[in-house]
Scaffold this motif. Structure first.
Motif, PDB file in Angstrom:
ATOM      1  N   MET A  90      23.332 -25.363 -28.937  1.00 10.02           N
ATOM      2  CA  MET A  90      22.383 -24.415 -29.338  1.00 10.02           C
ATOM      3  C   MET A  90      22.730 -22.967 -28.342  1.00 10.02           C
ATOM      4  SD  MET A  90      18.353 -24.755 -29.470  1.00 10.02           S
ATOM      5  CE  MET A  90      17.293 -23.689 -28.455  1.00 10.02           C
ATOM      6  N   LEU A  91      22.214 -22.883 -27.199  1.00  8.34           N
ATOM      7  CA  LEU A  91      22.536 -21.831 -26.400  1.00  8.34           C
ATOM      8  C   LEU A  91      23.708 -21.877 -25.453  1.00  8.34           C
ATOM      9  CD1 LEU A  91      19.100 -20.904 -25.117  1.00  8.34           C
ATOM     10  CD2 LEU A  91      20.350 -19.694 -27.027  1.00  8.34           C
ATOM     11  N   GLN A  92      24.824 -21.374 -25.743  1.00 12.45           N
ATOM     12  CA  GLN A  92      25.863 -21.408 -25.349  1.00 12.45           C
ATOM     13  C   GLN A  92      26.163 -20.755 -23.904  1.00 12.45           C
ATOM     14  OE1 GLN A  92      28.466 -23.737 -26.229  1.00 12.45           O
ATOM     15  NE2 GLN A  92      27.035 -24.248 -28.015  1.00 12.45           N
ATOM     16  N   GLY A  93      26.539 -21.191 -22.788  1.00 13.15           N
ATOM     17  CA  GLY A  93      26.924 -20.554 -21.629  1.00 13.15           C
ATOM     18  C   GLY A  93      25.543 -19.747 -20.975  1.00 13.15           C
ATOM     19  N   TRP A  94      25.667 -19.264 -19.916  1.00 14.67           N
ATOM     20  CA  TRP A  94      24.587 -18.463 -19.042  1.00 14.67           C
ATOM     21  C   TRP A  94      24.122 -17.411 -19.928  1.00 14.67           C
ATOM     22  CZ3 TRP A  94      22.006 -20.056 -14.952  1.00 14.67           C
ATOM     23  CH2 TRP A  94      22.677 -20.840 -14.190  1.00 14.67           C
ATOM     24  N   HIS A  95      25.084 -16.623 -20.650  1.00 11.88           N
ATOM     25  CA  HIS A  95      24.449 -15.470 -21.304  1.00 11.88           C
ATOM     26  C   HIS A  95      23.440 -15.956 -22.471  1.00 11.88           C
ATOM     27  CE1 HIS A  95      24.170 -11.808 -23.357  1.00 11.88           C
ATOM     28  NE2 HIS A  95      24.531 -12.124 -24.642  1.00 11.88           N
ATOM     29  N   GLY A  96      23.763 -17.240 -23.257  1.00 13.87           N
ATOM     30  CA  GLY A  96      22.809 -17.633 -24.015  1.00 13.87           C
ATOM     31  C   GLY A  96      21.487 -18.016 -23.308  1.00 13.87           C
ATOM     32  N   TRP A  97      21.291 -18.343 -22.290  1.00 14.13           N
ATOM     33  CA  TRP A  97      20.112 -18.591 -21.435  1.00 14.13           C
ATOM     34  C   TRP A  97      19.402 -17.302 -20.874  1.00 14.13           C
ATOM     35  CZ3 TRP A  97      17.325 -22.887 -22.366  1.00 14.13           C
ATOM     36  CH2 TRP A  97      18.094 -23.549 -22.688  1.00 14.13           C
ATOM     37  N   VAL A  98      20.044 -16.504 -20.300  1.00 13.07           N
ATOM     38  CA  VAL A  98      19.574 -15.388 -19.329  1.00 13.07           C
ATOM     39  C   VAL A  98      19.648 -14.058 -19.983  1.00 13.07           C
ATOM     40  CG1 VAL A  98      19.732 -16.569 -17.320  1.00 13.07           C
ATOM     41  CG2 VAL A  98      21.539 -15.099 -17.940  1.00 13.07           C
ATOM     42  N   GLY A  99      20.720 -14.016 -21.056  1.00 16.70           N
ATOM     43  CA  GLY A  99      20.681 -12.707 -21.869  1.00 16.70           C
ATOM     44  C   GLY A  99      20.352 -12.810 -23.192  1.00 16.70           C
ATOM     45  N   THR A 100      19.500 -13.373 -23.851  1.00 17.48           N
ATOM     46  CA  THR A 100      18.866 -13.291 -24.969  1.00 17.48           C
ATOM     47  C   THR A 100      17.555 -13.756 -25.170  1.00 17.48           C
ATOM     48  OG1 THR A 100      19.132 -15.756 -25.566  1.00 17.48           O
ATOM     49  CG2 THR A 100      21.057 -14.344 -25.930  1.00 17.48           C
ATOM     50  N   PHE A 101      16.654 -13.106 -26.240  1.00 24.77           N
ATOM     51  CA  PHE A 101      15.405 -13.252 -26.296  1.00 24.77           C
ATOM     52  C   PHE A 101      14.846 -14.738 -26.195  1.00 24.77           C
ATOM     53  CE2 PHE A 101      15.337  -8.897 -28.276  1.00 24.77           C
ATOM     54  CZ  PHE A 101      14.732  -8.150 -27.029  1.00 24.77           C
ATOM     55  N   THR A 102      15.492 -15.444 -26.973  1.00 25.57           N
ATOM     56  CA  THR A 102      15.530 -17.037 -27.184  1.00 25.57           C
ATOM     57  C   THR A 102      15.795 -17.639 -25.735  1.00 25.57           C
ATOM     58  OG1 THR A 102      16.231 -16.803 -29.490  1.00 25.57           O
ATOM     59  CG2 THR A 102      16.389 -19.084 -28.399  1.00 25.57           C
ATOM     60  N   GLY A 103      16.464 -17.339 -25.100  1.00 20.55           N
ATOM     61  CA  GLY A 103      16.882 -18.023 -23.848  1.00 20.55           C
ATOM     62  C   GLY A 103      15.740 -17.471 -23.048  1.00 20.55           C
ATOM     63  N   VAL A 104      15.452 -16.623 -22.713  1.00 21.81           N
ATOM     64  CA  VAL A 104      14.190 -16.073 -21.877  1.00 21.81           C
ATOM     65  C   VAL A 104      12.886 -16.782 -22.299  1.00 21.81           C
ATOM     66  CG1 VAL A 104      12.567 -14.181 -21.031  1.00 21.81           C
ATOM     67  CG2 VAL A 104      15.172 -13.870 -21.210  1.00 21.81           C
ATOM     68  N   ALA A 105      12.766 -16.990 -23.349  1.00 24.35           N
ATOM     69  CA  ALA A 105      11.622 -17.669 -24.023  1.00 24.35           C
ATOM     70  C   ALA A 105      11.415 -19.158 -23.825  1.00 24.35           C
ATOM     71  CB  ALA A 105      11.372 -17.400 -25.418  1.00 24.35           C
ATOM     72  N   LEU A 106      12.715 -19.801 -23.952  1.00 26.18           N
ATOM     73  CA  LEU A 106      12.967 -21.224 -23.604  1.00 26.18           C
ATOM     74  C   LEU A 106      12.513 -21.546 -21.775  1.00 26.18           C
ATOM     75  CD1 LEU A 106      15.639 -22.259 -25.984  1.00 26.18           C
ATOM     76  CD2 LEU A 106      13.272 -22.965 -26.157  1.00 26.18           C
TER      77      LEU A 106
END
Length: 187
Positions: free
Chosen positions: A1-17
């Motif tokens: 779903m969210l690939q790598g660090w950028h997917g988690w800390v660099g996207t709105f979806t990642g920040v929300a999760l």
């Protein structure tokens, strides 16, 4: 779903999760702070602890999201919009879902500050003080967006909406903080 660090800390979806995932830690922090304060005999230990954690938990994710760089961050100069309501009217003319997300998102940026700051700091227990604090914080964020060249527009409309959100949240919570405004600050 969210690939790598950028997917988690660099996207709105990642920040929300991440925000949802750390909710139990926020609750644990409230409990630990309140327990420690209660042990030392601090009055209003739970109220103070909830307010402190609430300010951080309710504000940091929003600021994090609005500080995420755009696609051409660093490559394009900062953009500024100083004409009040110009950007807001442009957004309102757009797609209804986009309008809702933009307006509600901006209203929520400092809403937690508006709710919890007067509960924690008696000196802030007035709507004009909350408005001044939120406006100052919003100007700092907009200035940072410009200086850091994040490929975002630094807009006076964002400052107005961020400030209005804090003010509305303060008015909504006034019932709880007005009773403590006259009491001594517990710090």
């Amino acid at each position: 779903m969210l690939q790598g660090w950028h997917g988690w800390v660099g996207t709105f979806t990642g920040v929300a999760l991440i925000t949802v995932a750390v909710l139990p830690l926020a609750a644990l922090a409230v409990w630990a702070l309140a327990r420690r304060r209660s042990a030392t005999g601090t009055t209003s230990a739970w109220r103070m602890s909830l307010a402190e954690v609430g300010i951080v938990y309710g504000t940091v994710p929003w600021v994090w999201m609005i500080m995420l760089p755009g696609a051409q961050a660093g490559a394009v100069p900062g953009r500024v919009s100083l004409v009040p309501l110009k950007d807001l009217l442009t957004v309102v003319a757009g797609e209804p879902l986009t309008v809702t997300v933009q307006v509600v998102g901006n209203l929520l940026v400092f809403a937690a500050l508006g709710v919890f700051a007067p509960l924690r700091f008696a000196a802030l227990a007035s709507v004009p003080r909350i408005l001044a604090l939120a406006a100052g914080c919003s100007v700092l964020v907009e200035t940072a967006q410009y200086v850091l060249r994040l490929d975002r527009v630094s807009s006076v409309d964002d400052v107005l909406l961020n400030t209005a959100g804090a003010g509305l949240a303060a008015l909504a919570s006034r019932r709880w903080w007005r009773t403590t405004a006259g009491s001594a600050w517990c710090g």
